[in-house]
Enzyme design. Structure first.
Site, PDB file in Angstrom:
ATOM      1  CG  ASP A 174     -12.746  -1.435  -0.895  1.00 26.18           C
ATOM      2  OD1 ASP A 174     -12.215  -2.553  -1.051  1.00 26.18           O
ATOM      3  OD2 ASP A 174     -12.355  -0.411  -1.468  1.00 26.18           O
ATOM      4  CG  ASP A 222      -2.021  -1.010   1.149  1.00 29.59           C
ATOM      5  OD1 ASP A 222      -2.101  -1.718   0.127  1.00 29.59           O
ATOM      6  OD2 ASP A 222      -2.804  -1.107   2.109  1.00 29.59           O
TER       7      ASP A 222
END
Length: 243
Positions: free
Chosen positions: A129, A8
């Protein structure tokens, strides 16, 4: 069954967030390209990358870091975060990216996802998500009234390569994968599902190797790998044996 190590990106560094909060970022490596190569050397066969700044900005922010990663590893890379247009998709695929992940745009403009799947067969994934069973967008900053399975079903037959399903409440806190919702999603659609969020230990790896979990394409691991809670060689061996 593929185990995807995660990188990330925030401000050009390799970080992990807690519950998707940009203010709760732990820096694990200031050189994401070196981290990508390290994962390749450990035997991983794919790489999952997210441009966190890009997810909030709606466009690529950590582009230079992603390009460095693509040069550093021979492994196929999938990228999400800030990819919102066909031009964005074409740009990244032309640079050697194997697969793009479309999240917010999948909610805002499902037709674009379908168009992208036709233009770039096998190279478009959808990122879903979820928080409390509902889809979140804009880097998880906004909740929608759209259910996870409801969104996933919009893309049946469209040619989506995979759905990356993240349980936000478990992301970065080592709480374990939400098996009920993840396997429930996999049962509800024909699109391959990749589990993300919560993978905490070798117990989760063993659970992934169980017969009922083999319907999943794989799982993404971040903090558990960085913190040494998962042994890469043992994990890869278990999952390959279960394939």
């Amino acid at each position: 069954m593929i185990l995807f190590p995660a990188i990330d990106l925030k401000d050009g560094q390799c970080v992990r967030l807690k519950l998707g909060d940009m203010d709760q970022a732990t820096v694990y490596n200031e050189d994401p390209a070196a981290q990508a190569k390290a994962f390749e050397d450990q035997g991983f066969e794919w790489l999952h990358v997210v441009d966190l700044n890009g997810a909030f900005a709606g466009e690529s922010v950590n582009g230079k870091a992603v390009e460095a990663i693509l040069k550093a590893t021979k492994n196929p890379v999938q990228l999400g975060g800030g990819i919102r247009t066909l031009q964005h998709i074409e740009n990244w695929l032309s640079k050697g990216l194997r697969r793009v992940i479309l999240g917010t745009v999948a909610v805002r403009d499902p037709a674009l996802v379908i168009e992208a799947c036709k233009a770039f067969p096998g190279q478009v994934a959808v990122g879903i998500d979820a928080k409390g069973g509902y889809v979140a967008v804009e880097g998880w900053a906004e909740a929608s009234e759209l259910g996870v399975i409801e969104l996933a079903k919009k893309f049946e037959g469209a040619g989506v390569a995979a759905i990356i399903y993240t349980d936000i409440d478990r992301d970065g806190v080592l709480a374990g994968i939400n098996w009920d919702s993840t396997l429930g999603l996999a049962d509800s659609v024909s699109i391959p599902v990749i589990a993300s969020g919560g993978l905490a230990s070798m117990d989760d790896i063993k659970r992934l190797a169980a017969p009922d979990a083999r319907k999943l394409e794989g799982a993404i691991s971040g903090r558990a790998l960085y913190d040494g809670r998962i042994d890469p060689a043992e994990a890869l061996s278990l999952l390959r044996a279960a394939a």
